[in-house]
Write a protein that holds these residues in place. Structure first.
Motif, PDB file in Angstrom:
ATOM      1  N   HIS A   1     -15.670  -2.148  -4.041  1.00  0.00           N
ATOM      2  CA  HIS A   1     -14.957  -1.461  -2.968  1.00  0.00           C
ATOM      3  C   HIS A   1     -14.123  -0.292  -3.504  1.00  0.00           C
ATOM      4  O   HIS A   1     -14.128   0.802  -2.939  1.00  0.00           O
ATOM      5  CB  HIS A   1     -14.051  -2.442  -2.215  1.00  0.00           C
ATOM      6  CG  HIS A   1     -13.276  -1.801  -1.111  1.00  0.00           C
ATOM      7  ND1 HIS A   1     -13.861  -1.388   0.061  1.00  0.00           N
ATOM      8  CD2 HIS A   1     -11.954  -1.467  -1.009  1.00  0.00           C
ATOM      9  CE1 HIS A   1     -12.945  -0.832   0.839  1.00  0.00           C
ATOM     10  NE2 HIS A   1     -11.783  -0.870   0.211  1.00  0.00           N
ATOM     11  N   PHE A   2     -13.402  -0.530  -4.615  1.00  0.00           N
ATOM     12  CA  PHE A   2     -12.523   0.520  -5.152  1.00  0.00           C
ATOM     13  C   PHE A   2     -13.263   1.449  -6.121  1.00  0.00           C
ATOM     14  O   PHE A   2     -12.678   2.401  -6.634  1.00  0.00           O
ATOM     15  CB  PHE A   2     -11.287  -0.099  -5.813  1.00  0.00           C
ATOM     16  CG  PHE A   2     -10.384  -0.793  -4.820  1.00  0.00           C
ATOM     17  CD1 PHE A   2      -9.707  -0.069  -3.851  1.00  0.00           C
ATOM     18  CD2 PHE A   2     -10.225  -2.171  -4.829  1.00  0.00           C
ATOM     19  CE1 PHE A   2      -8.887  -0.695  -2.923  1.00  0.00           C
ATOM     20  CE2 PHE A   2      -9.410  -2.814  -3.914  1.00  0.00           C
ATOM     21  CZ  PHE A   2      -8.738  -2.070  -2.951  1.00  0.00           C
TER      22      PHE A   2
ATOM     23  N   ASN B   1      -7.007   4.188  -2.201  1.00  0.00           N
ATOM     24  CA  ASN B   1      -7.243   3.610  -3.527  1.00  0.00           C
ATOM     25  C   ASN B   1      -8.702   3.649  -3.976  1.00  0.00           C
ATOM     26  O   ASN B   1      -9.012   3.215  -5.071  1.00  0.00           O
ATOM     27  CB  ASN B   1      -6.767   2.155  -3.540  1.00  0.00           C
ATOM     28  CG  ASN B   1      -5.303   2.037  -3.930  1.00  0.00           C
ATOM     29  OD1 ASN B   1      -4.959   2.305  -5.074  1.00  0.00           O
ATOM     30  ND2 ASN B   1      -4.455   1.672  -2.986  1.00  0.00           N
TER      31      ASN B   1
ATOM     32  N   SER C   1      -1.043   2.650  -5.694  1.00  0.00           N
ATOM     33  CA  SER C   1      -2.014   1.668  -6.193  1.00  0.00           C
ATOM     34  C   SER C   1      -1.311   0.320  -6.336  1.00  0.00           C
ATOM     35  O   SER C   1      -0.095   0.261  -6.506  1.00  0.00           O
ATOM     36  CB  SER C   1      -2.558   2.132  -7.542  1.00  0.00           C
ATOM     37  OG  SER C   1      -3.346   3.294  -7.364  1.00  0.00           O
TER      38      SER C   1
ATOM     39  N   PRO D   1     -11.242  -5.813   2.522  1.00  0.00           N
ATOM     40  CA  PRO D   1     -11.013  -4.372   2.618  1.00  0.00           C
ATOM     41  C   PRO D   1     -10.338  -4.040   3.943  1.00  0.00           C
ATOM     42  O   PRO D   1     -10.633  -4.667   4.954  1.00  0.00           O
ATOM     43  CB  PRO D   1     -12.416  -3.768   2.572  1.00  0.00           C
ATOM     44  CG  PRO D   1     -13.368  -4.874   2.387  1.00  0.00           C
ATOM     45  CD  PRO D   1     -12.650  -6.174   2.442  1.00  0.00           C
TER      46      PRO D   1
ATOM     47  N   ASP E   1      -6.592   0.569   2.330  1.00  0.00           N
ATOM     48  CA  ASP E   1      -7.194   0.662   0.991  1.00  0.00           C
ATOM     49  C   ASP E   1      -7.762   2.043   0.691  1.00  0.00           C
ATOM     50  O   ASP E   1      -8.020   2.360  -0.459  1.00  0.00           O
ATOM     51  CB  ASP E   1      -8.399  -0.294   0.883  1.00  0.00           C
ATOM     52  CG  ASP E   1      -7.998  -1.736   0.706  1.00  0.00           C
ATOM     53  OD1 ASP E   1      -6.887  -1.988   0.236  1.00  0.00           O
ATOM     54  OD2 ASP E   1      -8.820  -2.602   1.043  1.00  0.00           O
TER      55      ASP E   1
ATOM     56  N   TYR F   1       0.801  -1.226   0.000  1.00  0.00           N
ATOM     57  CA  TYR F   1       0.000   0.000   0.000  1.00  0.00           C
ATOM     58  C   TYR F   1       0.837   1.280   0.000  1.00  0.00           C
ATOM     59  O   TYR F   1       0.316   2.356  -0.302  1.00  0.00           O
ATOM     60  CB  TYR F   1      -0.894   0.044   1.241  1.00  0.00           C
ATOM     61  CG  TYR F   1      -1.832  -1.134   1.364  1.00  0.00           C
ATOM     62  CD1 TYR F   1      -2.997  -1.199   0.605  1.00  0.00           C
ATOM     63  CD2 TYR F   1      -1.552  -2.176   2.246  1.00  0.00           C
ATOM     64  CE1 TYR F   1      -3.856  -2.279   0.716  1.00  0.00           C
ATOM     65  CE2 TYR F   1      -2.411  -3.262   2.366  1.00  0.00           C
ATOM     66  CZ  TYR F   1      -3.562  -3.308   1.596  1.00  0.00           C
ATOM     67  OH  TYR F   1      -4.410  -4.378   1.708  1.00  0.00           O
TER      68      TYR F   1
ATOM     69  N   TRP G   1      -8.142 -11.474  -0.111  1.00  0.00           N
ATOM     70  CA  TRP G   1      -8.324 -10.016  -0.037  1.00  0.00           C
ATOM     71  C   TRP G   1      -9.554  -9.649   0.807  1.00  0.00           C
ATOM     72  O   TRP G   1     -10.631 -10.206   0.646  1.00  0.00           O
ATOM     73  CB  TRP G   1      -8.495  -9.418  -1.444  1.00  0.00           C
ATOM     74  CG  TRP G   1      -8.769  -7.940  -1.381  1.00  0.00           C
ATOM     75  CD1 TRP G   1      -7.844  -6.948  -1.269  1.00  0.00           C
ATOM     76  CD2 TRP G   1     -10.056  -7.299  -1.343  1.00  0.00           C
ATOM     77  NE1 TRP G   1      -8.468  -5.724  -1.182  1.00  0.00           N
ATOM     78  CE2 TRP G   1      -9.825  -5.909  -1.220  1.00  0.00           C
ATOM     79  CE3 TRP G   1     -11.367  -7.757  -1.390  1.00  0.00           C
ATOM     80  CZ2 TRP G   1     -10.861  -4.976  -1.159  1.00  0.00           C
ATOM     81  CZ3 TRP G   1     -12.406  -6.829  -1.332  1.00  0.00           C
ATOM     82  CH2 TRP G   1     -12.148  -5.458  -1.221  1.00  0.00           C
TER      83      TRP G   1
END
Length: 562
Positions: free
Chosen positions: A156-157, A35, A14, A28, A32, A4, A26
């Motif tokens: 999420h992103f 990102n 990223s 969250p 994060d 990160y 993975w």
């Protein structure tokens, strides 16, 4: 953690995932947050799902995650930027890592300009075979978990879906489950991401062999039927376009015919001849996938990049249906998200290179008219950010003015608009010209679902009324404009114009915003001009009265005191 944060600078970066284990593990976490895209996907007209040929750009540059991985920007000189967003419909960030999560700076820039962004899920070679065997041959629970994780990551992103590229042979069990995996992934992405997309790349066949077909056919059709689109390989011939069109039927817009700008293999076009491929693809009503347009930067070099980039996209423009802005306010300083200096209110606040695509503004159309008009970003001077928009044109003998179309709009016109324009005339005789805005409209009955490149001519041309003093609601916004010219001068004479206009409209829809450059005096000679545009705003008056949303629950973490 090194995933990160850059180990040299500690700045947030990223990242990608390299294996099935990393994908399934993975979750969250607070690292994060940097990102996650902060810019929602702007609405556009016509919507992406409209039945017309689309244009996908697949960005593949030297393995990816270069300077664009720095989420808060970097001091990169002459970086690669993309800014012809009005001409494309989908942006794919491609790399050879198993799970390519698009760097958030790209998602922010694309979303601001109404373009959805896809990541890439790729498997290749012997390692790819093992990976596919592990999740595809394992049955619904195994492939369902992968589909769910990919959809969660996109959600999420806050990017918009996936290109799926299986470039290795598959066992009978694995290939049998592949269409089911694609269906599951597509359904999960649709439910997790509004307007989400899953596109399949032309690679393995229904019997599990890896053989690129360069067309849609019965060997690969079941993968197309299971998702939102099909991206063909690049070595096609015209008869394959014909067969593809026939087989795709009513879904021909969902077939993206691959065009490799590097022209590797036996291909049509490439480089500055890419228009040859596009012309054929459009003859058959198919969509196009332009692969590695970074050729302009990688092959021709950093020098003259902006001129070369404009030339490349200018040659393709007639084959690229544009999309229009359909919400206000529209505010832009034309910044590319890079610069050799940082400008604020026309003043060079900080010299030195910078690169941050999240800071890219809404981009205009880039009209070109050979010999008469060129539109290019100017990095030497700007009102705000790193660049202004330079218009260089020649008004022919006997004509009094030139109209330069900046933005295509499609929305019902509010009863009252405020417009602002900041510009600077350069050249030997700046006082010979005036600069103003023009807004065109059409009757509100005209359906907005069509293709904006073929809509009827506007039936209203409006020249907004100049306001010597802006109303109180606008005065605060324009306060910066009255602090002086900050070096925006021509031959030592300040010529910064904080110009504000008002326009009242009734029962019509907005169509275009153009800049009109006019001669002060009629002339039998042609007259050349250079005009820098620093900022344009189009504001719905009603929205100025509303108070801005309040910010709540502010938190700061990971502070570094200096």
């Amino acid at each position: 953690p090194a995933r990160y944060f850059d180990t040299k600078t500690t700045e947030p970066i990223s990242f990608f995932l390299s294996s099935l284990e990393e994908l399934l593990a993975w979750q969250p976490n607070s690292n994060d947050d940097f990102n996650v895209s902060a810019v929602p996907l702007a609405k556009r007209q016509p919507p992406l799902h409209s039945r017309r040929p689309r244009t996908l750009v697949c960005h593949d540059m030297r393995g990816g995650y270069l300077e664009d991985r720095f989420i808060q920007g970097s001091a990169t000189r002459d970086p690669y930027v993309f800014y012809h967003w009005r001409y494309i419909d989908i942006f794919v960030y491609f790399s050879h890592h198993t799970v390519t999560i698009p760097p958030v700076v790209w998602t922010n820039a694309a979303h601001r300009n109404s373009v959805p962004v896809l990541g890439t899920f790729i498997t290749e070679w012997a390692d790819g075979e093992k990976l596919c065997e592990a999740f595809l041959a394992g049955g619904e629970e195994a492939y369902g978990a992968v589909a769910e994780q990919l959809a969660r990551i996109a959600q999420h992103f806050r990017f918009d879906g996936w290109l799926v590229n299986i470039e290795n042979t598959l066992s009978a069990a694995a290939v049998g489950n592949l269409p089911l995996f694609l269906q599951k992934l597509t359904a999960q992405v649709h439910s997790a991401v509004p307007g989400g997309l899953v596109i399949w790349y032309d690679s393995v066949l229904k019997d599990g062999t890896l053989r690129w077909q360069n067309e849609l056919n019965d060997e690969n059709r079941m993968f197309f039927d299971a998702c939102d689109g099909f991206f063909t390989n690049y070595n096609w011939k015209e008869e394959q376009l014909e067969r593809t069109q026939r087989l795709a039927g009513s879904r021909q817009d969902d077939v993206y015919v691959g065009v490799d700008v590097f022209a590797r293999g036996d291909v049509i076009g490439g480089g500055f001849d890419t228009d040859k491929s596009l012309r054929l693809i459009r003859q058959y009503g198919l969509s196009a996938a332009i692969f590695a347009p970074g050729w302009v930067y990688e092959h021709l070099g950093k020098e003259n990049f902006l001129q070369n980039e404009n030339r490349f996209w200018g040659l393709l423009a007639e084959y690229l249906p544009t999309h229009s802005i359909c919400t206000l306010p529209l505010t832009t300083s034309f910044s590319l998200g890079m610069g050799s200096s940082t400008f604020l209110d026309g003043k060079d606040e900080e010299s030195g290179p910078w690169y941050d695509l999240s800071a890219q503004d809404i981009q205009p159309l880039y009209p070109e008219d050979q010999g008469k008009l060129s539109t290019i970003c100017c990095l030497q001077d700007a009102w705000c950010g790193g660049s202004s928009l330079q218009l260089q044109g020649t008004i022919p003998p006997g004509e009094e003015r030139m109209a330069v179309r900046l933005f295509s709009l499609q929305m019902p016109a509010p009863p009252q608009l405020f417009l602002t324009l900041l510009y600077k005339l350069e050249g030997p005789q700046p006082d010979d010209f005036t600069v103003a805005l023009e807004v065109t409209t059409w009757d509100s009955e005209i359906c907005l679902e069509g293709n904006p490149t073929s809509l009827p001519e506007p039936n209203g041309r409006h020249y907004p009324r100049f306001l010597p003093a802006p109303p109180p609601s606008l005065a605060k916004l324009l306060a910066a404009c009255h602090r002086g010219s900050h070096g925006w001068t021509s031959r030592g004479v300040p010529c910064l114009h904080p110009v504000c206009y008002e326009l009242e409209l009734q029962d019509c829809s907005l169509r275009d915003v153009s800049v009109i450059v006019s001669r002060q005096q009629p002339s039998p000679q042609e007259t050349s001009f250079t005009c820098l545009l620093g900022e344009v705003r189009v504001l719905d008056t009603a929205s100025l009265a509303a108070s801005p949303p309040q910010v709540h629950s502010m938190m700061a973490s990971q502070l570094w005191w200096q």
